[in-house]
Design a protein around this motif. Structure first.
Motif, mmCIF file in Angstrom:
data_model
loop_
_atom_site.group_PDB
_atom_site.id
_atom_site.type_symbol
_atom_site.label_atom_id
_atom_site.label_comp_id
_atom_site.label_asym_id
_atom_site.label_seq_id
_atom_site.Cartn_x
_atom_site.Cartn_y
_atom_site.Cartn_z
ATOM 1 N N SER A 128 0.832 -1.211 0.000
ATOM 2 C CA SER A 128 0.000 0.000 0.000
ATOM 3 C C SER A 128 0.859 1.250 0.000
ATOM 4 O O SER A 128 0.432 2.316 -0.445
ATOM 5 N N SER A 129 2.097 1.133 0.506
ATOM 6 C CA SER A 129 3.046 2.255 0.461
ATOM 7 C C SER A 129 4.456 1.695 0.507
ATOM 8 O O SER A 129 4.683 0.583 0.998
ATOM 9 N N VAL A 130 5.396 2.456 -0.029
ATOM 10 C CA VAL A 130 6.803 2.068 0.015
ATOM 11 C C VAL A 130 7.574 3.187 0.710
ATOM 12 O O VAL A 130 7.029 4.251 1.010
ATOM 13 N N SER A 131 8.849 2.949 0.950
ATOM 14 C CA SER A 131 9.654 3.970 1.628
ATOM 15 C C SER A 131 9.669 5.260 0.810
ATOM 16 O O SER A 131 9.513 5.250 -0.412
ATOM 17 N N ALA A 132 9.856 6.371 1.491
ATOM 18 C CA ALA A 132 9.764 7.679 0.829
ATOM 19 C C ALA A 132 10.770 7.820 -0.290
ATOM 20 O O ALA A 132 10.445 8.337 -1.380
ATOM 21 N N ASP A 133 12.005 7.380 -0.059
ATOM 22 C CA ASP A 133 13.025 7.543 -1.102
ATOM 23 C C ASP A 133 12.691 6.716 -2.334
ATOM 24 O O ASP A 133 12.843 7.172 -3.477
ATOM 25 N N LEU A 134 12.198 5.466 -2.153
ATOM 26 C CA LEU A 134 11.820 4.646 -3.299
ATOM 27 C C LEU A 134 10.594 5.242 -3.998
ATOM 28 O O LEU A 134 10.528 5.261 -5.234
ATOM 29 N N HIS A 135 9.649 5.755 -3.228
ATOM 30 C CA HIS A 135 8.454 6.388 -3.807
ATOM 31 C C HIS A 135 8.842 7.564 -4.699
ATOM 32 O O HIS A 135 8.316 7.726 -5.821
ATOM 33 N N ILE A 136 9.769 8.370 -4.219
ATOM 34 C CA ILE A 136 10.194 9.548 -4.987
ATOM 35 C C ILE A 136 10.857 9.129 -6.287
ATOM 36 O O ILE A 136 10.603 9.692 -7.363
ATOM 37 N N ILE A 137 11.732 8.112 -6.215
ATOM 38 C CA ILE A 137 12.410 7.636 -7.427
ATOM 39 C C ILE A 137 11.395 7.102 -8.429
ATOM 40 O O ILE A 137 11.453 7.418 -9.635
ATOM 41 N N LEU A 138 10.441 6.289 -7.970
ATOM 42 C CA LEU A 138 9.430 5.736 -8.868
ATOM 43 C C LEU A 138 8.590 6.841 -9.490
ATOM 44 O O LEU A 138 8.266 6.796 -10.695
ATOM 45 N N ASN A 139 8.258 7.848 -8.712
ATOM 46 C CA ASN A 139 7.466 8.966 -9.244
ATOM 47 C C ASN A 139 8.255 9.734 -10.293
ATOM 48 O O ASN A 139 7.711 10.108 -11.350
ATOM 49 N N ASP A 140 9.561 9.972 -10.016
ATOM 50 C CA ASP A 140 10.398 10.694 -10.999
ATOM 51 C C ASP A 140 10.475 9.926 -12.304
ATOM 52 O O ASP A 140 10.418 10.510 -13.399
ATOM 53 N N ILE A 141 10.612 8.572 -12.201
ATOM 54 C CA ILE A 141 10.714 7.756 -13.418
ATOM 55 C C ILE A 141 9.411 7.815 -14.208
ATOM 56 O O ILE A 141 9.414 7.957 -15.439
ATOM 57 N N CYS A 142 8.296 7.723 -13.514
ATOM 58 C CA CYS A 142 6.989 7.774 -14.198
ATOM 59 C C CYS A 142 6.745 9.136 -14.846
ATOM 60 O O CYS A 142 6.023 9.237 -15.850
ATOM 61 N N CYS A 143 7.341 10.197 -14.295
ATOM 62 C CA CYS A 143 7.176 11.554 -14.843
ATOM 63 C C CYS A 143 8.291 11.919 -15.824
ATOM 64 O O CYS A 143 8.445 13.095 -16.181
ATOM 65 N N ASP A 144 9.114 10.921 -16.192
ATOM 66 C CA ASP A 144 10.246 11.127 -17.106
ATOM 67 C C ASP A 144 11.278 12.082 -16.533
ATOM 68 O O ASP A 144 12.038 12.724 -17.280
ATOM 69 N N ALA A 145 11.306 12.204 -15.214
ATOM 70 C CA ALA A 145 12.315 13.049 -14.570
ATOM 71 C C ALA A 145 13.470 12.215 -14.036
ATOM 72 O O ALA A 145 14.406 12.753 -13.443
ATOM 73 N N GLY A 146 13.395 10.918 -14.216
ATOM 74 C CA GLY A 146 14.450 10.016 -13.763
ATOM 75 C C GLY A 146 14.595 8.852 -14.720
ATOM 76 O O GLY A 146 13.819 8.700 -15.668
ATOM 77 N N HIS A 147 15.609 8.041 -14.490
ATOM 78 C CA HIS A 147 15.893 6.894 -15.359
ATOM 79 C C HIS A 147 15.647 5.609 -14.581
ATOM 80 O O HIS A 147 15.848 5.554 -13.367
ATOM 81 N N VAL A 148 15.194 4.546 -15.285
ATOM 82 C CA VAL A 148 14.895 3.283 -14.599
ATOM 83 C C VAL A 148 16.131 2.712 -13.902
ATOM 84 O O VAL A 148 16.023 1.962 -12.930
ATOM 85 N N ASP A 149 17.330 3.077 -14.384
ATOM 86 C CA ASP A 149 18.548 2.571 -13.738
ATOM 87 C C ASP A 149 18.663 3.048 -12.293
ATOM 88 O O ASP A 149 19.368 2.453 -11.481
ATOM 89 N N ASP A 150 17.961 4.160 -11.977
ATOM 90 C CA ASP A 150 18.019 4.681 -10.615
ATOM 91 C C ASP A 150 17.408 3.702 -9.592
ATOM 92 O O ASP A 150 17.612 3.840 -8.390
ATOM 93 N N LEU A 151 16.658 2.707 -10.089
ATOM 94 C CA LEU A 151 16.034 1.728 -9.193
ATOM 95 C C LEU A 151 17.033 0.676 -8.688
ATOM 96 O O LEU A 151 16.736 -0.054 -7.739
ATOM 97 N N PHE A 152 18.193 0.602 -9.330
ATOM 98 C CA PHE A 152 19.100 -0.509 -9.006
ATOM 99 C C PHE A 152 19.498 -0.576 -7.530
ATOM 100 O O PHE A 152 19.501 -1.664 -6.945
#
Length: 799
Positions: A128-152
């Protein structure tokens, strides 16, 4: 926090971050380190430690975050995640070659990478929720403000949470490094020991000379492979007025009435102490250091005993290995060679028929069914025979040996398995091998049939013509003429040198593994340990299938690791369902902290028990005896929980007497068992060694009829119960009619009759059927048409 759990760090959100924790360590092995590791891990071709077997890595379940979790801080800082978009980007992340390469650099091979990703994706999608830092990275990727490699970094953190061994691989490799076993015994390394190797064949007096030095010493320990041998030395020592205690897994007998430890101890080799100092130690049957299951005990004794003199007795084939092992400890080996004291002759003729038996003969079989069949045939000839096989209690074996050895007893024939190879003093004139193939377990733990080895043949044959007995020379032959040539060839070969010594993980090593991998099962810990273990060319890791079998069996029972380890090292035959079931009951009762009392044991074994009326009941009594042994074995490790050892030992002696009565009337039990089966059935009890595959030596089996005879025998051994008759019938149907006419009363039929697999009535009926089928052209050209027409008819019926 777990020892190897990935710390919950906040990673900087930038692409290309490479985490190099848990990478494979380059651990060097000595040249040739993998040469003798028959059951162990080995080195790679370049000498570096091989990659771990990741199929053994069981993921730790990681539950997604539910609705009752803390507030979704990430959603407050950004916005709620679009799970559809997240799923698309996660799949894109998985397909990235660069990400797969980074995973491999951090210990994630293709298999682990896939498992970790599936878990990572499930965790994100179902939480239902993930850690704040992971949430922010996922949101940036979905908004094209980040790269999927940032998930590593987050993916790797998750991977190391479900596979904690990735983050402590270096520690695990160090714990399972078995390349320097001498360093495990600092007390032994602190003294300069003198090693004397007494080498020679059976009945050469090598053990006698070692025991004489043992008796003359101020203190000593004798380490033997069997309880019977330890008991013999215990009695011999005390009879010579040298106080000696007896220590086996199931028994402690003190020479002193006040239970003070005597300066001399006779023990089974697994029970020897590596901390107590002695003047003299005797290690018997040293060639068993290569045994795939028990070899570790000889290695431990040889490297670890704290004695000024170590007297090693055994085959000359072990001299080179012992010398090399002692070279690594800085100790020299003095070799004393012995010749056989009485001549041993291989006869030029086989026995052929039980009518040719003479007093002092011993027929050696490699299965209970052969023992049952032959003992009944001997009785039918008006002769008495003693019976000895491995699963009999020690007291019964001694009683049968005493009966056979007694010159005033009418019993002059012995039928036995290779259990007579060591531990019993027998007055045998002639050894007769009923067969020269034996069920064995290979280095991979697989069961198979193969010809006996030269070492085994010499050990058994050497029991004939024992020095000091009434027979001044020994003879050896076979029951069947076909086997005699091959037996001569086996006996003429040089015994293969012992190449490596066995090792086994210690409880301390497994505990350290468990500290690093707290969620792994004991069976899985052992698998990973063996997978990562490193040995040099002098050692191998012993087969641990029995240990793992028990570990899996009691895994669901809540026990601490040390108690679980002890239960898994209990000595029992896993092919005995009653004993295994009882161990399970022991473990359950133990886990509830409820003592296993005498009354509880009597209730579960239905004691008191009556004398057996058939073979099945005799086999059950032997299993109950093993249960009592198991109780006594555990009572010395958990005295509070198994408090009634004295009472159990008393009823075990009574049970031994009951079994002795059954064995003395064994032919009556066989008749009773066979009368309860179908007419003509030869099977008395299912084989106690079920085989997964067979392997035959073809050195001597050259003509087609000998080959078929051997195949029939192998089929008979391989298939238990009534299935044996069906398989044998199928085999006979596959032979040609002219073969039966030529050999209907010849080698194949005679062998099947001798083995008890064919009766005269069955043979007559078979001949009649063959003749009818031959007259009808069943095996000519017409038979093929009949088979084809039959197949077509069956197809029509199916349609």
């Amino acid at each position: 926090m777990r020892r190897c759990a990935w710390p919950l760090l906040r990673f900087p959100a930038r692409a290309g971050l490479v985490l190099r924790h848990g990478g494979a360590a380059a651990v060097r092995l000595r040249p040739g380190a993998a040469a003798a590791a028959s059951c162990s891990s080995s080195a790679g071709g370049d000498g570096s430690a091989r990659a771990p077997d990741t199929s053994l890595f069981v993921p730790v379940p990681l539950k997604p975050v539910g609705d009752g979790a803390e507030e979704d801080v990430g959603a407050e800082l950004t916005r709620p995640l679009d799970k559809g978009e997240v799923l698309k980007n996660l799949n894109k992340f998985y397909k990235r070659k660069e990400i797969q390469r980074l995973g491999a650099e951090n210990g994630l091979d293709a298999r682990l990478f896939h498992q970790a990703f599936i878990s990572f994706r499930k965790y994100i999608m179902e939480s239902s929720s993930v850690s704040a830092d992971l949430h922010i990275i996922l949101n940036d990727i979905c908004c094209d403000a980040g790269h999927v490699d940032d998930l590593f970094p987050f993916f790797l953190r998750h991977a190391k949470q479900i596979f904690p061994m990735l983050d402590c691989m270096d520690d695990l490799r160090k714990i399972s490094d078995l390349r320097l076993p001498p360093n495990w015994y600092p007390d032994a390394r602190a003294i300069q020991r003198r090693i004397i190797f007494h080498a020679g064949p059976t009945n050469s007096g090598k053990t006698y000379h070692a025991i004489q030095r043992f008796l003359s010493a101020k203190s000593g320990i004798y380490c033997g492979p069997l309880k019977l041998l330890a008991h013999e030395i215990f009695q011999k020592s005390n009879n010579a007025n040298v106080p000696c205690d007896l220590v086996t897994g199931e028994e402690r007998v003190y020479a002193n009435e006040d239970a003070r430890q005597a300066p001399h101890i006779a023990c089974t080799i697994e029970m020897c102490s590596t901390n107590t100092p002695y003047e003299v130690a005797v290690i018997d049957e040293i060639q068993m250091i290569r045994d795939p299951a028990r070899g570790w005990a000889w290695t431990r004794a040889l490297l670890g005993l704290c004695a000024e003199e170590i007297h090693v007795c055994g085959e000359a084939a072990a001299i080179d290995l012992v010398t090399e092992l002692m070279y690594t400890t800085g100790e020299e080996v003095e070799v004393r060679n012995y010749e056989r004291l009485t001549p041993l002759t291989v006869l030029d003729y086989a026995l052929e028929s039980l009518d040719n038996l003479r007093p002092g003969d011993c027929i050696v079989c490699f299965s209970k069914n052969d023992i049952y069949s032959i003992s009944r045939q001997i009785e039918a000839r008006g002769l008495e025979c003693a019976v000895i096989y491995g699963s009999l209690p020690p007291g019964t074996k001694l009683e049968q040996a005493k009966k056979f050895n007694d010159p005033d007893d009418p019993c002059k024939i012995l039928v036995a398995t290779d259990a007579i190879g060591m531990g019993l003093n027998l007055c045998i004139r002639r050894i007769i091998f009923n067969s020269i193939v034996k069920p064995t377990i290979n280095e991979k733990g697989e069961k198979e049939i193969d010809s006996i080895t030269t070492s085994q043949a010499l050990q058994i044959a050497g029991r004939a013509g024992r020095y000091g007995s009434s027979f001044k020379q020994g003879e050896v032959t076979t029951m069947h003429r076909d086997d005699l040539i091959q037996l001569k060839e086996i006996l003429s070969e040089t015994v293969r040198p012992v190449k490596a010594a066995g090792l086994h993980p210690t409880p301390e090593q497994i505990e350290m593994f468990a500290y690093h991998l707290p969620d792994a099962t004991l069976s899985n810990l052992i698998d990973i340990f063996v997978s990562l273990s490193q040995v040099d060319g002098l050692y191998f890791v012993c087969n641990i299938d029995d240990f793992k079998f028990l570990a899996d069996m009691i895994q669901h029972i809540p026990l601490n690791l040390r108690s679980r380890y002890v239960f898994c090292t209990a000595p029992l035959n896993r092919k005995e369902p009653f004993v295994c079931t009882t161990l399970l009951k022991f473990a359950r009762q133990f886990s509830r902290n409820e003592p296993l009392t005498f009354d509880w044991l009597c209730q579960h074994t239905k004691w008191p028990l009556a004398a057996p009326k058939n073979i099945k009941e005799l086999v059950h009594l032997e299993a109950v005896h093993d249960v009592f042994d198991l109780y006594l074995w555990l009572s010395y490790r958990f005295m509070d929980m198994f408090p009634d050892a004295v009472l159990v030992r008393d009823i075990q002696k009574k049970l031994d007497d009951i079994i002795q009565v059954g064995v003395s009337n064994i032919t009556k039990l066989i008749r009773a068992s066979q009368s309860a089966t179908a007419p003509g059935a030869a099977e008395v009890v299912s084989e106690d060694f079920p085989l997964s595959r067979t392997k035959r030596d073809t050195r001597v089996i050259s003509d087609r009829h000998s080959a078929r005879s051997t195949e029939a025998l192998s089929v008979a051994v391989d298939v238990p119960g009534e299935r044996r008759a069906k398989n044998l019938k199928a085999y006979r149907s596959s032979t040609r009619q002219e073969d039966l006419k030529s050999y209907g009363r010849g080698s194949l039929a005679n062998r099947l009759l001798r083995e008890g697999l064919l009766t005269q009535e069955m043979l007559r009926q078979l001949e009649s059927e063959w003749q009818d089928q031959h007259r009808n052209g069943r095996y000519g050209i017409g038979s093929k048409r009949d088979d084809q027409n039959s197949s077509k008819e069956m197809e029509k019926q199916k349609k």
